[in-house]
Design a protein around this motif. Structure first.
Motif, PDB file in Angstrom:
ATOM      1  N   LYS B  28      21.798  37.785 -12.441  1.00  0.00           N
ATOM      2  CA  LYS B  28      22.507  38.003 -13.702  1.00  0.00           C
ATOM      3  C   LYS B  28      21.680  38.874 -14.650  1.00  0.00           C
ATOM      4  O   LYS B  28      22.221  39.719 -15.362  1.00  0.00           O
ATOM      5  N   VAL B  29      20.401  38.660 -14.662  1.00  0.00           N
ATOM      6  CA  VAL B  29      19.531  39.491 -15.498  1.00  0.00           C
ATOM      7  C   VAL B  29      19.671  40.953 -15.097  1.00  0.00           C
ATOM      8  O   VAL B  29      19.849  41.839 -15.947  1.00  0.00           O
ATOM      9  N   VAL B  61       9.209  37.305 -13.131  1.00  0.00           N
ATOM     10  CA  VAL B  61       9.307  37.343 -11.676  1.00  0.00           C
ATOM     11  C   VAL B  61       9.841  38.691 -11.204  1.00  0.00           C
ATOM     12  O   VAL B  61       9.304  39.312 -10.271  1.00  0.00           O
ATOM     13  N   LEU B  62      10.882  39.149 -11.875  1.00  0.00           N
ATOM     14  CA  LEU B  62      11.459  40.434 -11.502  1.00  0.00           C
ATOM     15  C   LEU B  62      10.468  41.564 -11.725  1.00  0.00           C
ATOM     16  O   LEU B  62      10.373  42.498 -10.916  1.00  0.00           O
ATOM     17  N   LEU B  67      10.770  45.184  -9.617  1.00  0.00           N
ATOM     18  CA  LEU B  67      12.179  45.580  -9.660  1.00  0.00           C
ATOM     19  C   LEU B  67      12.605  46.041 -11.049  1.00  0.00           C
ATOM     20  O   LEU B  67      13.575  46.780 -11.184  1.00  0.00           O
ATOM     21  N   ILE B  68      11.916  45.594 -12.082  1.00  0.00           N
ATOM     22  CA  ILE B  68      12.213  46.080 -13.422  1.00  0.00           C
ATOM     23  C   ILE B  68      10.907  46.514 -14.073  1.00  0.00           C
ATOM     24  O   ILE B  68       9.810  46.123 -13.653  1.00  0.00           O
ATOM     25  N   ARG B  69      11.064  47.341 -15.099  1.00  0.00           N
ATOM     26  CA  ARG B  69       9.889  47.833 -15.803  1.00  0.00           C
ATOM     27  C   ARG B  69       9.940  47.375 -17.245  1.00  0.00           C
ATOM     28  O   ARG B  69      11.020  47.274 -17.849  1.00  0.00           O
ATOM     29  N   VAL B  70       8.810  47.124 -17.813  1.00  0.00           N
ATOM     30  CA  VAL B  70       8.731  46.615 -19.172  1.00  0.00           C
ATOM     31  C   VAL B  70       8.178  47.699 -20.076  1.00  0.00           C
ATOM     32  O   VAL B  70       7.226  48.389 -19.722  1.00  0.00           O
ATOM     33  N   ILE B  81      15.878  48.530 -15.285  1.00  0.00           N
ATOM     34  CA  ILE B  81      15.825  48.462 -13.836  1.00  0.00           C
ATOM     35  C   ILE B  81      14.988  49.618 -13.299  1.00  0.00           C
ATOM     36  O   ILE B  81      15.139  50.746 -13.742  1.00  0.00           O
ATOM     37  N   ASP B  82      14.129  49.329 -12.380  1.00  0.00           N
ATOM     38  CA  ASP B  82      13.374  50.369 -11.700  1.00  0.00           C
ATOM     39  C   ASP B  82      14.207  50.852 -10.523  1.00  0.00           C
ATOM     40  O   ASP B  82      14.148  50.298  -9.424  1.00  0.00           O
TER      41      ASP B  82
END
Lengths: 114, 114
Positions: B28-29, B61-62, B67-70, B81-82
DNA sequence: ATCAGTCATCGGCCATCGGCGATAAACGAT
DNA sequence: ATCGTTTATCGCCGATGGCCGATGACTGAT
């Protein structure tokens, strides 16, 4: 298609199957099953550095996720990949990736920078 | 190609990323992140029936799975999303499914009975 | 009936996960 | 300096996962 890409039920199912895949030992089990394209039994145990009971557990996880099928064949059990289920999972994953792709970027299949 | 479809390292990486995906909240995120195609922050929390700390954990975790970038943007963090990583994962999954398919059955992409 | 082989299940152990509330850290505004 | 806002982190807990050895169930052969 602007509302929800994954229904709660879909999300749950997908997560469950992904969880079943998300372990090196279970990936190896599937790989072994694919190599001997017909079902095998204790060969899976032989190919893993794990106890028989542990492998049995992993097999159970895969079976409960519906990814492999069990056939009792005399004193031994034979497992084989459920290709239909695997295909369905692949479809679900395709849907997921399509949903996560930037807007209508459907052609982003194999063009990866690295 | 008769030896090993997945090296131990590959297997480990794939399993790790699959595990990151294998939770409804995290799916969902990602979905939320994809909908607002640019990064968002607390909106993710608003869209989930979970406490802020829990969502932050899932985001972590993601992120750790790549899988994601901050991006820290003032007092708030923005995530996106990466897509490169996701594409790479998709490639790995394609490889996996190809390896698990019966022999040279490369055309078995979308023809599923059920 | 007895034995050997194969696999599933049980119980125990420890690590990790998933959830929460509470708190800390960072920043903008007042 | 003091808020208010936003996010990350910390304990804490119950539940689950992964591993094992041991045991049990089933079969085929002796």
């Amino acid at each position: 298609m602007t509302d929800a890409f994954l229904s709660p039920a879909e999300s749950e199912l997908l997560a469950a199957q992904l969880r079943a895949l998300a372990h090196p030992a279970r990936l190896k089990v599937l790989e072994t099953l694919a190599r001997h394209q017909t079902c095998v039994c204790g060969e899976i145990v032989a190919g893993l550095p794990l106890a028989q009971s542990t492998v049995s557990q992993h097999i159970k996880v895969l079976a409960e996720a519906g990814l492999i099928r069990v056939t009792v064949d005399g004193p031994r059990s034979c497992y084989c990949i459920d290709h239909a289920a695997l295909g369905a999972l692949r479809g679900r994953l395709d849907g997921l990736f399509a949903a996560l792709a930037p807007a209508g970027d459907a052609a982003r299949t194999a063009a990866l920078p690295d």
